[in-house]
Scaffold this motif. Structure first.
Motif, PDB file in Angstrom:
ATOM      1  N   ARG A   1      11.562  11.720 -20.801  1.00  0.00           N
ATOM      2  CA  ARG A   1      10.541  12.694 -20.388  1.00  0.00           C
ATOM      3  C   ARG A   1       9.613  12.053 -19.367  1.00  0.00           C
ATOM      4  N   LEU A   2       9.168  12.878 -18.449  1.00  0.00           N
ATOM      5  CA  LEU A   2       8.171  12.492 -17.457  1.00  0.00           C
ATOM      6  C   LEU A   2       6.972  13.424 -17.686  1.00  0.00           C
ATOM      7  N   PRO A   3       6.054  13.024 -18.571  1.00  0.00           N
ATOM      8  CA  PRO A   3       4.966  13.933 -18.931  1.00  0.00           C
ATOM      9  C   PRO A   3       4.082  14.275 -17.741  1.00  0.00           C
ATOM     10  N   ALA A   4       3.500  15.458 -17.777  1.00  0.00           N
ATOM     11  CA  ALA A   4       2.543  15.860 -16.748  1.00  0.00           C
ATOM     12  C   ALA A   4       1.454  14.811 -16.630  1.00  0.00           C
ATOM     13  N   GLY A   5       1.079  14.492 -15.386  1.00  0.00           N
ATOM     14  CA  GLY A   5       0.027  13.510 -15.151  1.00  0.00           C
ATOM     15  C   GLY A   5       0.513  12.081 -15.032  1.00  0.00           C
ATOM     16  N   THR A   6       1.808  11.835 -15.239  1.00  0.00           N
ATOM     17  CA  THR A   6       2.344  10.483 -15.067  1.00  0.00           C
ATOM     18  C   THR A   6       2.325  10.104 -13.591  1.00  0.00           C
ATOM     19  N   VAL A   7       1.842   8.903 -13.282  1.00  0.00           N
ATOM     20  CA  VAL A   7       1.769   8.479 -11.893  1.00  0.00           C
ATOM     21  C   VAL A   7       3.147   8.006 -11.418  1.00  0.00           C
ATOM     22  N   VAL A   8       3.506   8.426 -10.208  1.00  0.00           N
ATOM     23  CA  VAL A   8       4.756   7.994  -9.572  1.00  0.00           C
ATOM     24  C   VAL A   8       4.405   7.437  -8.200  1.00  0.00           C
TER      25      VAL A   8
ATOM     26  N   SER B   1       7.178  21.759  -5.793  1.00  0.00           N
ATOM     27  CA  SER B   1       6.140  22.751  -6.091  1.00  0.00           C
ATOM     28  C   SER B   1       5.333  22.369  -7.318  1.00  0.00           C
ATOM     29  N   ALA B   2       5.845  21.449  -8.131  1.00  0.00           N
ATOM     30  CA  ALA B   2       5.152  21.029  -9.344  1.00  0.00           C
ATOM     31  C   ALA B   2       4.160  19.891  -9.103  1.00  0.00           C
ATOM     32  N   ILE B   3       4.135  19.330  -7.878  1.00  0.00           N
ATOM     33  CA  ILE B   3       3.167  18.271  -7.574  1.00  0.00           C
ATOM     34  C   ILE B   3       1.784  18.901  -7.464  1.00  0.00           C
ATOM     35  N   ASP B   4       0.799  18.280  -8.151  1.00  0.00           N
ATOM     36  CA  ASP B   4      -0.545  18.849  -7.998  1.00  0.00           C
ATOM     37  C   ASP B   4      -1.586  17.834  -7.549  1.00  0.00           C
ATOM     38  N   ARG B   5      -1.286  16.520  -7.607  1.00  0.00           N
ATOM     39  CA  ARG B   5      -2.269  15.531  -7.175  1.00  0.00           C
ATOM     40  C   ARG B   5      -1.576  14.374  -6.464  1.00  0.00           C
ATOM     41  N   MET B   6      -2.357  13.641  -5.683  1.00  0.00           N
ATOM     42  CA  MET B   6      -1.847  12.466  -4.989  1.00  0.00           C
ATOM     43  C   MET B   6      -2.968  11.432  -4.902  1.00  0.00           C
ATOM     44  N   ALA B   7      -2.594  10.179  -4.660  1.00  0.00           N
ATOM     45  CA  ALA B   7      -3.589   9.104  -4.598  1.00  0.00           C
ATOM     46  C   ALA B   7      -3.027   7.941  -3.803  1.00  0.00           C
ATOM     47  N   ALA B   8      -3.923   7.133  -3.257  1.00  0.00           N
ATOM     48  CA  ALA B   8      -3.528   5.843  -2.693  1.00  0.00           C
ATOM     49  C   ALA B   8      -3.295   4.863  -3.838  1.00  0.00           C
TER      50      ALA B   8
ATOM     51  N   LEU C   1       0.859  -1.180   0.000  1.00  0.00           N
ATOM     52  CA  LEU C   1       0.000   0.000   0.000  1.00  0.00           C
ATOM     53  C   LEU C   1       0.901   1.237   0.000  1.00  0.00           C
ATOM     54  N   GLU C   2       0.695   2.118  -0.973  1.00  0.00           N
ATOM     55  CA  GLU C   2       1.630   3.204  -1.211  1.00  0.00           C
ATOM     56  C   GLU C   2       0.900   4.519  -1.460  1.00  0.00           C
ATOM     57  N   LEU C   3       1.668   5.588  -1.507  1.00  0.00           N
ATOM     58  CA  LEU C   3       1.186   6.884  -1.974  1.00  0.00           C
ATOM     59  C   LEU C   3       1.767   7.151  -3.354  1.00  0.00           C
ATOM     60  N   ALA C   4       0.910   7.645  -4.239  1.00  0.00           N
ATOM     61  CA  ALA C   4       1.345   8.006  -5.586  1.00  0.00           C
ATOM     62  C   ALA C   4       1.143   9.501  -5.788  1.00  0.00           C
ATOM     63  N   PHE C   5       1.983  10.073  -6.642  1.00  0.00           N
ATOM     64  CA  PHE C   5       1.947  11.517  -6.893  1.00  0.00           C
ATOM     65  C   PHE C   5       1.951  11.787  -8.392  1.00  0.00           C
ATOM     66  N   PHE C   6       1.457  12.978  -8.750  1.00  0.00           N
ATOM     67  CA  PHE C   6       1.371  13.398 -10.141  1.00  0.00           C
ATOM     68  C   PHE C   6       1.890  14.836 -10.242  1.00  0.00           C
ATOM     69  N   PHE C   7       2.670  15.107 -11.291  1.00  0.00           N
ATOM     70  CA  PHE C   7       3.172  16.454 -11.521  1.00  0.00           C
ATOM     71  C   PHE C   7       2.239  17.213 -12.458  1.00  0.00           C
ATOM     72  N   ALA C   8       2.212  18.531 -12.276  1.00  0.00           N
ATOM     73  CA  ALA C   8       1.364  19.384 -13.103  1.00  0.00           C
ATOM     74  C   ALA C   8       2.033  19.759 -14.426  1.00  0.00           C
ATOM     75  N   ARG C   9       3.346  19.565 -14.523  1.00  0.00           N
ATOM     76  CA  ARG C   9       4.035  19.929 -15.758  1.00  0.00           C
ATOM     77  C   ARG C   9       4.973  18.818 -16.190  1.00  0.00           C
ATOM     78  N   ASP C  10       5.366  18.874 -17.457  1.00  0.00           N
ATOM     79  CA  ASP C  10       6.328  17.915 -17.970  1.00  0.00           C
ATOM     80  C   ASP C  10       7.680  18.107 -17.292  1.00  0.00           C
ATOM     81  N   MET C  11       8.356  16.982 -17.063  1.00  0.00           N
ATOM     82  CA  MET C  11       9.728  17.002 -16.587  1.00  0.00           C
ATOM     83  C   MET C  11      10.590  16.270 -17.623  1.00  0.00           C
ATOM     84  N   GLY C  12      11.884  16.588 -17.644  1.00  0.00           N
ATOM     85  CA  GLY C  12      12.747  15.901 -18.597  1.00  0.00           C
ATOM     86  C   GLY C  12      14.039  16.647 -18.819  1.00  0.00           C
ATOM     87  N   PRO C  13      14.647  16.481 -20.007  1.00  0.00           N
ATOM     88  CA  PRO C  13      15.921  17.146 -20.303  1.00  0.00           C
ATOM     89  C   PRO C  13      15.851  18.636 -19.994  1.00  0.00           C
TER      90      PRO C  13
END
Length: 255
Positions: free
Chosen positions: A214-221, A120-127, A96-108
């Motif tokens: 690239r780590l596109p915005a909205g990718t679950v981590v 500061s770029a995190i905008d959502r979280m989920a179980a 059982l974990e916590l997952a996070f989502f960024f509001a913007r693309d990350m990458g090179p």
């Protein structure tokens, strides 16, 4: 490394486990193991559906792996369980974990992004629930770099409905519960060995950027277990994970 990639990919696609360790070349270092992660996804014909990242101690080294798109389930999920195996391999247990989502693309270009900017770029979280699975039979223990290359024992990820990221809540010891067939499990650790899971996210952003990915915005981590590794009955179970303040995550393992 191609024979190893073929071996691991075939085990995943054919739903079988390997009775012995590979006889050929194994990854020589962490960089090569990371190369193999992405080569394995390419051989599976899968894009990156998410990432897992974790650490075994609050000040310990961090590691991560990309997750095949077909193994990431948003919302309630049903997975078959047959002879101790799920589609991703031999079932080891659940986390059982916590997952996070960024509001913007990350990458090179983000190789040196400051921790505060990443957070500061995190905008959502989920179980979330990670289904932990091995491509190897019981008693066959892959060396660490091979396990790393093989997506760090990833079987599947189930992600509940995300909500807005609450920057004021404590993430080190959240109130949580995990139940199997309606029976809450007692004595769960209730803490992430990495400490605050947010410390894992800047590492991942820099790791992705350094590799030219690239780590596109909205990718679950997803960021490591609060309950250790929980075994599941051989006949399967309805699993419900709850982390206070978040929608519950639901998984049915059908035996």
């Amino acid at each position: 490394m191609q024979p190893l990639i073929e071996l691991l990919a075939d085990a995943r696609m054919q739903g079988r486990v390997l009775d012995t360790l590979p006889a050929g070349a194994l990854p020589a270092d962490e960089a090569q193991a990371c190369d193999l992660q992405h080569a394995l996804l390419a051989r599976l014909g899968q894009g990156v559906g998410g990432w897992k990242v974790g650490a075994k101690a609050h000040d310990g080294p961090i590691a991560g792996a990309p997750l095949p798109a077909d193994a990431v389930h948003h919302g309630a999920a049903v997975l078959p369980l047959h002879d101790g195996c799920v589609p991703g391999g031999r079932l080891l247990g659940l986390e059982l974990e916590l997952a996070f989502f960024f509001a913007r693309d990350m990458g090179p270009g983000d190789e040196s992004l400051a921790d505060a900017e990443v957070l500061s770029a995190i905008d959502r979280m989920a179980a979330s629930i990670e289904v932990v699975a091995s491509r190897f039979a019981e008693g066959v223990v892959p060396p660490p770099l091979l396990a790393h290359a093989d997506l760090m024992f990833h079987g599947a990820l189930v992600v509940a409905e995300p909500v807005a990221f609450d920057r004021g809540r404590s993430l080190t010891d959240p109130v949580l519960s995990l139940s199997l067939d309606g029976r809450p499990l007692p004595g769960l650790p209730g803490h992430n060995p990495a400490g605050n899971p947010l410390r894992l996210l800047p590492w991942l952003v820099r790791h992705v950027a350094r590799r030219g990915l690239r780590l596109p915005a909205g990718t679950v981590v997803t960021t490591g277990s609060y309950v250790g590794l929980v075994p599941v009955p051989a006949q399967g179970a309805l699993v419900l994970g709850d982390i206070a303040g978040l929608p519950a995550v639901r998984l049915t393992l059908q035996g």
